[in-house]
Design a protein around this motif. Sequence first.
Motif, PDB file in Angstrom:
ATOM      1  N   ILE A  23     -13.322  13.253 -19.492  1.00 10.63           N
ATOM      2  CA  ILE A  23     -12.086  13.363 -18.546  1.00 10.63           C
ATOM      3  C   ILE A  23     -11.868  14.573 -17.979  1.00 10.63           C
ATOM      4  CG2 ILE A  23      -9.504  12.623 -18.648  1.00 10.63           C
ATOM      5  CD1 ILE A  23     -10.376  11.110 -21.210  1.00 10.63           C
ATOM      6  N   GLY A  24     -11.409  14.598 -16.841  1.00 10.08           N
ATOM      7  CA  GLY A  24     -10.901  15.886 -16.032  1.00 10.08           C
ATOM      8  C   GLY A  24      -9.343  16.310 -16.144  1.00 10.08           C
ATOM      9  N   HIS A  25      -8.951  17.145 -15.298  1.00 10.92           N
ATOM     10  CA  HIS A  25      -7.593  17.511 -15.137  1.00 10.92           C
ATOM     11  C   HIS A  25      -6.706  16.501 -14.383  1.00 10.92           C
ATOM     12  CE1 HIS A  25      -4.349  20.923 -16.171  1.00 10.92           C
ATOM     13  NE2 HIS A  25      -3.805  19.736 -15.489  1.00 10.92           N
ATOM     14  N   GLY A  26      -6.036  15.713 -14.941  1.00  7.87           N
ATOM     15  CA  GLY A  26      -5.248  14.836 -14.063  1.00  7.87           C
ATOM     16  C   GLY A  26      -4.027  15.665 -13.175  1.00  7.87           C
ATOM     17  N   PHE A  27      -3.654  15.020 -11.973  1.00 12.13           N
ATOM     18  CA  PHE A  27      -2.689  15.582 -11.173  1.00 12.13           C
ATOM     19  C   PHE A  27      -1.864  14.526 -10.688  1.00 12.13           C
ATOM     20  CE2 PHE A  27      -6.295  15.510  -8.758  1.00 12.13           C
ATOM     21  CZ  PHE A  27      -6.167  15.073  -7.589  1.00 12.13           C
ATOM     22  N   LEU A  28      -0.902  14.900 -10.182  1.00  9.02           N
ATOM     23  CA  LEU A  28       0.198  14.126  -9.415  1.00  9.02           C
ATOM     24  C   LEU A  28       0.016  14.407  -8.043  1.00  9.02           C
ATOM     25  CD1 LEU A  28       3.451  14.296 -11.561  1.00  9.02           C
ATOM     26  CD2 LEU A  28       2.049  12.363 -11.429  1.00  9.02           C
ATOM     27  N   TRP A  29      -0.085  13.440  -7.186  1.00  9.30           N
ATOM     28  CA  TRP A  29      -0.079  13.565  -5.763  1.00  9.30           C
ATOM     29  C   TRP A  29       0.762  12.511  -4.779  1.00  9.30           C
ATOM     30  CZ3 TRP A  29      -1.819   9.275  -2.810  1.00  9.30           C
ATOM     31  CH2 TRP A  29      -2.220   9.665  -1.342  1.00  9.30           C
ATOM     32  N   GLN A  30       1.401  13.201  -3.918  1.00 11.60           N
ATOM     33  CA  GLN A  30       2.240  12.143  -2.860  1.00 11.60           C
ATOM     34  C   GLN A  30       1.496  12.415  -1.526  1.00 11.60           C
ATOM     35  OE1 GLN A  30       6.499  13.208  -4.472  1.00 11.60           O
ATOM     36  NE2 GLN A  30       6.233  11.064  -3.978  1.00 11.60           N
ATOM     37  N   PRO A  31       1.310  11.771  -0.538  1.00 10.30           N
ATOM     38  CA  PRO A  31       0.756  11.607   0.628  1.00 10.30           C
ATOM     39  C   PRO A  31       1.344  12.763   1.384  1.00 10.30           C
ATOM     40  CG  PRO A  31       1.487   9.447   0.299  1.00 10.30           C
ATOM     41  CD  PRO A  31       1.722  10.096  -0.942  1.00 10.30           C
TER      42      PRO A  31
ATOM     43  N   VAL B 124       0.838  -1.195  -0.170  1.00 11.59           N
ATOM     44  CA  VAL B 124      -0.062  -0.054  -0.046  1.00 11.59           C
ATOM     45  C   VAL B 124       0.763   1.353   0.147  1.00 11.59           C
ATOM     46  CG1 VAL B 124      -1.772   1.396   1.401  1.00 11.59           C
ATOM     47  CG2 VAL B 124      -1.982  -1.100   1.259  1.00 11.59           C
ATOM     48  N   ARG B 125       1.763   1.303   0.901  1.00 13.96           N
ATOM     49  CA  ARG B 125       2.804   2.564   0.993  1.00 13.96           C
ATOM     50  C   ARG B 125       3.576   2.753  -0.367  1.00 13.96           C
ATOM     51  NH1 ARG B 125       6.218   5.664   4.602  1.00 13.96           N
ATOM     52  NH2 ARG B 125       6.845   7.227   2.715  1.00 13.96           N
ATOM     53  N   LYS B 126       4.034   1.752  -1.041  1.00 19.78           N
ATOM     54  CA  LYS B 126       4.660   1.612  -2.132  1.00 19.78           C
ATOM     55  C   LYS B 126       3.836   2.227  -3.492  1.00 19.78           C
ATOM     56  CE  LYS B 126       8.314  -1.627  -1.151  1.00 19.78           C
ATOM     57  NZ  LYS B 126       8.372  -3.036  -0.451  1.00 19.78           N
ATOM     58  N   LYS B 127       2.483   1.594  -3.478  1.00 22.47           N
ATOM     59  CA  LYS B 127       1.641   1.951  -4.461  1.00 22.47           C
ATOM     60  C   LYS B 127       1.176   3.408  -4.485  1.00 22.47           C
ATOM     61  CE  LYS B 127      -0.248  -2.026  -6.335  1.00 22.47           C
ATOM     62  NZ  LYS B 127      -1.374  -2.333  -7.525  1.00 22.47           N
ATOM     63  N   LEU B 128       0.861   3.940  -3.051  1.00 29.54           N
ATOM     64  CA  LEU B 128       0.558   5.294  -2.913  1.00 29.54           C
ATOM     65  C   LEU B 128       1.493   6.170  -2.807  1.00 29.54           C
ATOM     66  CD1 LEU B 128      -2.504   4.622  -0.603  1.00 29.54           C
ATOM     67  CD2 LEU B 128      -2.453   4.870  -3.052  1.00 29.54           C
ATOM     68  N   ASN B 129       2.823   5.859  -2.775  1.00 30.14           N
ATOM     69  CA  ASN B 129       3.965   6.991  -2.871  1.00 30.14           C
ATOM     70  C   ASN B 129       3.780   7.968  -3.779  1.00 30.14           C
ATOM     71  OD1 ASN B 129       6.502   7.928  -1.858  1.00 30.14           O
ATOM     72  ND2 ASN B 129       7.140   7.114  -4.023  1.00 30.14           N
ATOM     73  N   HIS B 130       3.416   7.805  -5.099  1.00 28.49           N
ATOM     74  CA  HIS B 130       3.100   8.589  -6.079  1.00 28.49           C
ATOM     75  C   HIS B 130       2.160   8.303  -6.878  1.00 28.49           C
ATOM     76  CE1 HIS B 130       5.859  12.026  -8.060  1.00 28.49           C
ATOM     77  NE2 HIS B 130       4.620  12.234  -8.157  1.00 28.49           N
ATOM     78  N   VAL B 131       1.243   8.891  -7.045  1.00 27.65           N
ATOM     79  CA  VAL B 131       0.030   8.418  -7.772  1.00 27.65           C
ATOM     80  C   VAL B 131      -0.459   9.614  -8.760  1.00 27.65           C
ATOM     81  CG1 VAL B 131      -2.476   8.064  -7.654  1.00 27.65           C
ATOM     82  CG2 VAL B 131      -1.046   7.210  -5.815  1.00 27.65           C
TER      83      VAL B 131
ATOM     84  N   PHE C 162     -11.291  10.189   2.021  1.00 28.26           N
ATOM     85  CA  PHE C 162      -9.945  10.281   1.767  1.00 28.26           C
ATOM     86  C   PHE C 162      -9.817  10.968   0.268  1.00 28.26           C
ATOM     87  CE2 PHE C 162      -5.532   8.870   0.740  1.00 28.26           C
ATOM     88  CZ  PHE C 162      -4.846   9.411   1.929  1.00 28.26           C
ATOM     89  N   THR C 163     -10.127  10.170  -0.620  1.00 26.62           N
ATOM     90  CA  THR C 163     -10.052  10.660  -2.105  1.00 26.62           C
ATOM     91  C   THR C 163     -10.659  12.252  -2.309  1.00 26.62           C
ATOM     92  OG1 THR C 163     -11.759   9.048  -2.763  1.00 26.62           O
ATOM     93  CG2 THR C 163      -9.620   8.524  -3.138  1.00 26.62           C
ATOM     94  N   GLN C 164     -11.711  12.521  -1.692  1.00 28.15           N
ATOM     95  CA  GLN C 164     -12.455  13.666  -1.575  1.00 28.15           C
ATOM     96  C   GLN C 164     -11.465  14.626  -0.979  1.00 28.15           C
ATOM     97  OE1 GLN C 164     -16.285  13.798   0.010  1.00 28.15           O
ATOM     98  NE2 GLN C 164     -16.444  16.026  -0.527  1.00 28.15           N
ATOM     99  N   ASP C 165     -10.647  14.323  -0.072  1.00 31.30           N
ATOM    100  CA  ASP C 165      -9.923  15.412   0.455  1.00 31.30           C
ATOM    101  C   ASP C 165      -8.754  15.805  -0.534  1.00 31.30           C
ATOM    102  OD1 ASP C 165      -8.819  16.834   3.111  1.00 31.30           O
ATOM    103  OD2 ASP C 165      -7.070  15.665   2.641  1.00 31.30           O
TER     104      ASP C 165
END
Length: 224
Positions: A134-142, A109-116, A213-216
């Motif tokens: 399709i919306g505007h994609g964006f990069l996320w890190q926790p 889980v940690r590895k997968k969510l490190n960079h989404v 969580f994803t809404q946040d």
Amino acid sequence: MNKPQPPESITHLMQRVDAIAGLTLGELAQQYQFKSPEHLLREKGWPGQLLEYVLGASAGSKPVPDFEHLGIELKSLPIDYQGRPLETTYVSVVPLTGLTGATWENSTVRKKLNHVLWLPVLAERDIQPVNRTIGHGFLWQPTEQQNALLKRDWEEQIELIALGRVEEISGHLGQVMQIRPKAANSRVTTDAIGPNGKLIKTLPRGFYLKTNFTQDILYNQFKA
DNA sequence: ACGTGATCATGT
DNA sequence: ACATGATCACGT
């Protein structure tokens, strides 16, 4: 149209992401001669598979990031007219054995969510799959706080499994990440640790991010 | 059976 | 109305 190759850099990946924002899934499928189902009753993974293909993600079901060389995981995120997530987000299978010494830091889980790379898709059920935008994609890190929430949910639920209490787990557990069935049907079984420490057969489970969580994540990205 | 991509649809 | 439990397709 040739099959898209993997993007050589994050910059190139994001250029592709920007280029498909505002298009419908049907328009994209037509451009790349990808099939377009009437509904998703059977092909539930179609949106994600189309987006993977178009963006040049590595195909297949290997347990590695979609853009392996970039270390980035692609997640499509179905949203409603208000921009809120419509579904929980599958992360990975839950290990039910061999948990001695397992830690959050080393978890899948940690590895997968490190960079989404999140890719929102307006996906209300009254919109045909081909007409979903399709919306505007964006990069996320926790963030540190998000990581702490995930860590707590992971540790609490993994501990139950390690103690042989997998059958006590339900989707009600976890503040931001829950465990739910992940199988072809409810008759599928796999090994798990039983109450007496011996192996038992149980339904395979997966980790899912709850919509709060994803809404946040969406809020923090798009807040004006 | 397992892991990838997820959404469906019923119970509460 | 919404989340939990159930389910579907594909490649290996």
